[in-house]
Design an enzyme around this catalytic site. Sequence first.
Site, PDB file in Angstrom:
ATOM      1  N   GLU A   1      -0.272  -2.335   5.616  1.00 19.13           N
ATOM      2  CA  GLU A   1       1.156  -3.488   5.881  1.00 19.13           C
ATOM      3  C   GLU A   1       0.864  -4.316   4.423  1.00 19.13           C
ATOM      4  OE1 GLU A   1       3.889  -3.297   8.056  1.00 19.13           O
ATOM      5  OE2 GLU A   1       3.179  -3.087   9.530  1.00 19.13           O
TER       6      GLU A   1
ATOM      7  N   HIS B   1       5.747   0.175   3.706  1.00 16.66           N
ATOM      8  CA  HIS B   1       4.224  -0.002   4.463  1.00 16.66           C
ATOM      9  C   HIS B   1       4.205   1.554   4.370  1.00 16.66           C
ATOM     10  CE1 HIS B   1       5.535  -0.032   8.889  1.00 16.66           C
ATOM     11  NE2 HIS B   1       5.909   1.147   7.890  1.00 16.66           N
TER      12      HIS B   1
ATOM     13  N   ASP C   1      -1.459   8.259  11.592  1.00 12.67           N
ATOM     14  CA  ASP C   1      -1.877   6.919  12.679  1.00 12.67           C
ATOM     15  C   ASP C   1      -1.412   7.131  14.103  1.00 12.67           C
ATOM     16  OD1 ASP C   1       1.358   7.285  11.489  1.00 12.67           O
ATOM     17  OD2 ASP C   1       0.751   5.435  10.744  1.00 12.67           O
TER      18      ASP C   1
ATOM     19  N   ASN D   1       9.117  -2.783   4.607  1.00 17.23           N
ATOM     20  CA  ASN D   1       8.462  -3.555   3.962  1.00 17.23           C
ATOM     21  C   ASN D   1       7.683  -3.026   2.553  1.00 17.23           C
ATOM     22  OD1 ASN D   1       6.580  -2.828   5.771  1.00 17.23           O
ATOM     23  ND2 ASN D   1       6.401  -4.306   6.840  1.00 17.23           N
TER      24      ASN D   1
END
Length: 533
Positions: free
Chosen positions: A143, A138, A67, A136
């Site tokens: 996400e 991801h 990314d 979280n």
Amino acid sequence: MRVIVCEDYNELSAQAARLVASQLILNPSSVLGLATGSTPVGMYRHLVSMNRRGDIDFSDVTTFNLDEYYPISPGSPQSYRYFMNEQLFSKVNIDINNTFVPNGMTDDPEKECLDYEKNIEAHGGIDLQILGIGRNGHIGFNEPGANLNSATHLTELSESTVDANSRFFDSEDDVPRRAITMGIASILKSKKIILLASGASKSRVVSELLDEDINTSVPATLLKVHPDVVLICDKDAYSGTRLGVDIGGTNVKFAVVEGRKLIYKSSIRTEKSSADTLISSIADECNRLKKLYPIKTVGVGTPGIIRDGRVNAANLPFRSTPLASGLSKLVDMPVTVDNDANCAALGESEFGAGKKYQNIIMITLGTGIGGGIIFDGSIAHGKSSMGEIGHIIIEADGGRPCPCGQHGCWEQYASVSALIASAKEAVQSEPNSLLSKLAEEKGRLDGEAVFDAYEKGCKVAAKLLEKYTHYLAVGITSLINVFGPDAVILAGGITSRGNLLIPMLLPKIPSSDVAIEISTLENDAGSLGAALL
Ligand code: F6R
């Protein structure tokens, strides 16, 4: 998913680097999928060293990064291109033209994403993909709740990711809100995947990943459909959230521990009317905490003797009580029970003064002498009485009687009660001593009074403490001779006067290479240690 649990971050990094190295040795023109973030930094460091030693060769390797922020210039120190150049590409013999990171400056993100995906395919797909995991859940920037069946795409960062990544920027406002990321579908096409997780802040998400079925709220769970995923994590990330319970005569203490971090503590009064009421009051608090935290296991420290799962404790209503199974039924979680002094030793060894040592003996000085022996991170257990160090015999002939039935037990000489008993005798024979006066003023004679009098120059108190530390040293020396620990940790109220106690004690212990230290956790050692059972 295969899981490798490493002792610490360094071991995790070395282990991950070894797997990447094997891949490059087996296939020198491998296509690697790479991640940024803090977690893989150690792995990159190991890979750089291996490359410099000539153990691995990057000259035919191609890399695709997961990314990149959008928009961001590749020259910006926060860009993932910059990160990769710094951490790896500029330090190994890779051809920079074979390293691909999504272009964070593109005018046409949609085309960039399509081209990126095509480029991966043109190179035959990714052989080995390295991933980190967000708090979280991801992976890449996929996400929670996002379209999880996607190829490379432009995405919005969640608030929690912006918050987590703000540590790399001057302020949270500077964190780009969008990123180009490989999608879950692109990631799942990789032939092999290594997922890295380090530190207590990841323990919650690691336990969600391991315990939950595939779901879009924890995107990493989608990795479960892949046939070749290795999760490499350190102990802090792996151990999840645990609850420790320390049953005392007056209070029951509770500690919620995430990895190696205390995140919440509470206490309730000890219900002494019956074993059932005590267990159900403990269960109520466990169930309350279970609603607040993702607790998976409960460890309980209790006074007394535990044999075949049954507890007998003189000061509690436990008479052959099946504590672990009884509590486990009420809280619907696995429960492990151990002696409270053993738990305190484990707590001290993992969280307190014993942290820097491999093998410790913890000695708690109080009404009696309790203790626990920790070797290689585990409690040393015998059938039932291992760790009953207060009952080693230090006076073989004509020793003081002990309620345990023996004579000459160490605690009859070196417990705080023994010190007070000797002080009472001394005060009777020396009624004009400073100690007698201090005791009169205080209205009682306790260990504190002996130390106060000693500090003020009282000869009677000095003699008492000389004798007391002699007995203390005799027992400690015997324990050192038998077990050869790295450190002996002293605990109990009396150690608040460690500044006076230790200088008198140390010269009486011959083994100068064994550290003698004071507990740093005091009242929390038992519940913290119980959490780790
Ligand atoms: C990084 C990436 C992210 C990170 C994740 C964990 O390229 O795609 O998914 O892997 O946010 O970051 P750290 O390792 O900093 O905790």
